[in-house]
Motif scaffolding. Structure first.
Motif, PDB file in Angstrom:
ATOM      1  N   ALA A 149      33.799  51.845  31.666  1.00 43.90           N
ATOM      2  CA  ALA A 149      33.297  53.214  31.518  1.00 43.90           C
ATOM      3  C   ALA A 149      32.420  53.395  30.292  1.00 43.90           C
ATOM      4  O   ALA A 149      31.705  54.402  30.179  1.00 43.90           O
ATOM      5  N   GLU A 150      32.458  52.444  29.381  1.00 41.84           N
ATOM      6  CA  GLU A 150      31.709  52.576  28.127  1.00 41.84           C
ATOM      7  C   GLU A 150      30.222  52.317  28.346  1.00 41.84           C
ATOM      8  O   GLU A 150      29.845  51.397  29.056  1.00 41.84           O
ATOM      9  N   GLU A 151      29.406  53.136  27.710  1.00 34.46           N
ATOM     10  CA  GLU A 151      27.964  52.932  27.800  1.00 34.46           C
ATOM     11  C   GLU A 151      27.431  52.089  26.644  1.00 34.46           C
ATOM     12  O   GLU A 151      26.343  51.518  26.746  1.00 34.46           O
ATOM     13  N   GLY A 152      28.173  52.001  25.573  1.00 33.19           N
ATOM     14  CA  GLY A 152      27.784  51.172  24.447  1.00 33.19           C
ATOM     15  C   GLY A 152      28.056  49.708  24.701  1.00 33.19           C
ATOM     16  O   GLY A 152      28.757  49.321  25.635  1.00 33.19           O
ATOM     17  N   ALA A 153      27.511  48.871  23.817  1.00 34.00           N
ATOM     18  CA  ALA A 153      27.606  47.420  23.973  1.00 34.00           C
ATOM     19  C   ALA A 153      28.645  46.780  23.062  1.00 34.00           C
ATOM     20  O   ALA A 153      28.848  45.564  23.128  1.00 34.00           O
ATOM     21  N   ALA A 213      19.227  48.448  26.781  1.00 30.53           N
ATOM     22  CA  ALA A 213      18.871  47.169  26.154  1.00 30.53           C
ATOM     23  C   ALA A 213      20.126  46.341  26.040  1.00 30.53           C
ATOM     24  O   ALA A 213      21.198  46.856  25.711  1.00 30.53           O
ATOM     25  N   GLY A 214      20.009  45.031  26.311  1.00 32.53           N
ATOM     26  CA  GLY A 214      21.185  44.182  26.240  1.00 32.53           C
ATOM     27  C   GLY A 214      22.282  44.713  27.139  1.00 32.53           C
ATOM     28  O   GLY A 214      22.074  45.001  28.312  1.00 32.53           O
ATOM     29  N   ALA A 215      23.489  44.866  26.586  1.00 30.33           N
ATOM     30  CA  ALA A 215      24.618  45.398  27.348  1.00 30.33           C
ATOM     31  C   ALA A 215      24.761  46.908  27.210  1.00 30.33           C
ATOM     32  O   ALA A 215      25.711  47.492  27.746  1.00 30.33           O
ATOM     33  N   GLU A 216      23.830  47.542  26.514  1.00 36.20           N
ATOM     34  CA  GLU A 216      23.896  48.990  26.311  1.00 36.20           C
ATOM     35  C   GLU A 216      23.234  49.723  27.473  1.00 36.20           C
ATOM     36  O   GLU A 216      22.172  49.311  27.960  1.00 36.20           O
ATOM     37  N   LEU A 217      23.851  50.835  27.884  1.00 33.15           N
ATOM     38  CA  LEU A 217      23.363  51.610  29.012  1.00 33.15           C
ATOM     39  C   LEU A 217      22.669  52.887  28.565  1.00 33.15           C
ATOM     40  O   LEU A 217      22.916  53.406  27.471  1.00 33.15           O
ATOM     41  N   VAL A 218      21.793  53.382  29.431  1.00 34.50           N
ATOM     42  CA  VAL A 218      21.159  54.673  29.199  1.00 34.50           C
ATOM     43  C   VAL A 218      22.240  55.749  29.176  1.00 34.50           C
ATOM     44  O   VAL A 218      23.088  55.817  30.064  1.00 34.50           O
ATOM     45  N   HIS A 219      22.216  56.587  28.146  1.00 34.16           N
ATOM     46  CA  HIS A 219      23.243  57.616  27.992  1.00 34.16           C
ATOM     47  C   HIS A 219      23.263  58.539  29.205  1.00 34.16           C
ATOM     48  O   HIS A 219      22.234  59.040  29.654  1.00 34.16           O
ATOM     49  N   GLY A 220      24.452  58.749  29.743  1.00 32.65           N
ATOM     50  CA  GLY A 220      24.631  59.639  30.880  1.00 32.65           C
ATOM     51  C   GLY A 220      24.408  59.011  32.232  1.00 32.65           C
ATOM     52  O   GLY A 220      24.552  59.686  33.257  1.00 32.65           O
ATOM     53  N   SER A 221      24.054  57.716  32.268  1.00 30.65           N
ATOM     54  CA  SER A 221      23.750  57.092  33.564  1.00 30.65           C
ATOM     55  C   SER A 221      24.939  56.370  34.186  1.00 30.65           C
ATOM     56  O   SER A 221      24.914  56.068  35.386  1.00 30.65           O
ATOM     57  N   ASN A 222      25.982  56.057  33.410  1.00 29.12           N
ATOM     58  CA  ASN A 222      27.082  55.238  33.908  1.00 29.12           C
ATOM     59  C   ASN A 222      28.032  56.082  34.736  1.00 29.12           C
ATOM     60  O   ASN A 222      28.629  57.042  34.239  1.00 29.12           O
ATOM     61  N   ARG A 223      28.200  55.728  36.006  1.00 28.91           N
ATOM     62  CA  ARG A 223      29.022  56.530  36.916  1.00 28.91           C
ATOM     63  C   ARG A 223      30.003  55.651  37.668  1.00 28.91           C
ATOM     64  O   ARG A 223      29.690  54.526  38.057  1.00 28.91           O
TER      65      ARG A 223
END
Length: 388
Positions: free
Chosen positions: A160-164, A85-95
């Motif tokens: 690299a951050e998954e949070g927004a 949602a928004g700038a937040e990514l699904v946990h574990g998906s950012n590669r």
């Protein structure tokens, strides 16, 4: 351990229908946006770019563009993930993405660069997030100005951050990214056009441009075409540079160089007509013929769309209307396109065929609203896109 498994699969389970058994995987564009100049680049800027995929596949690659730069630009970090949602990514998906095995890449002025394939599956019809950081951007920036979608910015490298938390800036443009491709057992169609294709006056962040509606139809259809690249530029012309390079001048970069393209869908010409620069119907027809010939030489089919009505727009007059009618006669009956979609017939009012139907009119008498965009996509014969 579970997070590592999720990452290894990249971005969740593939959701598109299975392709025909004789369709061998190839690289296919799943998202695209035409490049243009976007003011000056900003050093130490991060971009979290949200794009919506069409074709599902594996081994995603991104293309970064410095097409309008006057000096090299370095990207020292790039990641791909799924949006929560928004700038937040699904946990574990950012590669992390790499370039010839390296984390950093320098793109020369006027050039593009492809990332290495990222193993794993990418779903269809999902919000893919590409996070990039450039330490040295300066001079003209390259990107797509009118995204009709919200992306995010930051200072410093937070890719690299998954949070927004650090992605507090917003932008309505896509910077430096101009294509995403996957390996898939399908092909793609590229929509080459102007602001109507670009989605102006469709609802922001809801993917309601007519090529988006077309992608939804293709996803559910029994067809070998699943990828859709939207190469529209607001204000674009077939013949002359202005708001973006002309369709003729950008054809190679924005269309013919995209992987896995089976068909070019050409819907452009109203800006040449309404500008009153002396462009005749024959001038525009000759431009169409050049695009058809170049696409055919590249092994691609071309579907032509008639130019829609625009009476009530400030630049409309009977002379421009006469050119539009002559151009549309050629598109419908000239026999030079491989197929034709009659957007004029779909959009026009039965009571005044020179005007857009009020139900489809966003209010400026040129650009369709969301309902009009959907009607356009519904008018496309999907078999025409899957041509031999």
């Amino acid at each position: 351990m579970i997070a590592r498994v999720v990452c290894a699969l990249l971005l969740a389970v593939q959701t598109a229908p299975a392709y025909a058994s004789d369709d061998r995987p190839r690289e296919v564009v799943t998202w695209g946006a035409s490049a243009d100049r976007l003011g000056d680049g900003v050093a130490d800027r991060g971009y979290r770019l949200v794009v919506h995929t069409s074709a599902a596949g594996t081994d995603l690659r991104i293309r970064l563009s410095n097409a309008f730069g006057d000096r090299p630009i370095t990207f020292d970090s790039a990641y791909a993930g799924l949006r929560k949602a928004g700038a937040e990514l699904v946990h574990g998906s950012n590669r992390r993405l790499t370039f010839d095995g390296a984390r950093s890449v320098t793109v020369p002025a006027g050039e593009t660069v492809l990332s290495d394939p990222l193993p794993g599956k990418l779903p269809a019809a999902t919000d893919l997030v590409i996070s990039i950081h450039t330490p040295d951007a300066a001079g003209p920036a390259t990107g797509h100005g009118m995204a009709m979608a919200t992306s995010y910015t930051t200072q410093g490298d937070h890719t690299a951050e998954e949070g927004a938390a650090n992605w507090t800036g917003t932008t309505g443009s896509w910077f430096y990214l101009d294509a995403v491709s996957v390996r898939a057992g399908s092909a793609a169609v590229v929509a080459l056009g102007d602001s109507i294709t670009d989605g102006w006056q469709s609802t922001t962040d809801l993917n309601r441009r007519w090529p988006d509606y077309l992608a939804r139809r293709l996803l559910l259809a029994d067809t070998g075409v699943k990828g859709v690249a939207n190469e529209g530029i607001s204000g674009n012309k077939v013949l002359a540079d202005g708001l973006g390079q002309s369709a003729l001048n950008r054809l190679e970069r924005d269309v013919l160089s995209q992987p896995g393209v089976r068909t070019v869908f050409l819907f452009e010409g109203v800006n040449d007509i309404k500008a009153h620069t002396g462009v005749t119907a024959q001038d525009l027809i000759n431009g169409y013929r050049q695009i058809i010939a170049r696409a055919h030489a590249a092994g691609q089919c071309v579907v032509g769309a008639t130019v829609g009505p625009f009476k009530g727009w400030s630049e409309w007059d009977p002379a421009a209307e006469a050119v539009r009618q002559e151009v549309n006669r050629f598109i419908r009956s000239g026999g030079e396109f491989d197929a034709v979609t009659d957007f004029d017939r779909i959009l026009r009012s039965p009571y005044d065929p020179e005007r857009i139907l009020p139900f489809f009119d966003n209010g400026d008498h040129l650009h369709p609203n969301d309902k009009g965009m959907q009607a356009m996509a519904d008018a496309v014969d999907l078999d025409d896109l899957d041509c031999a």
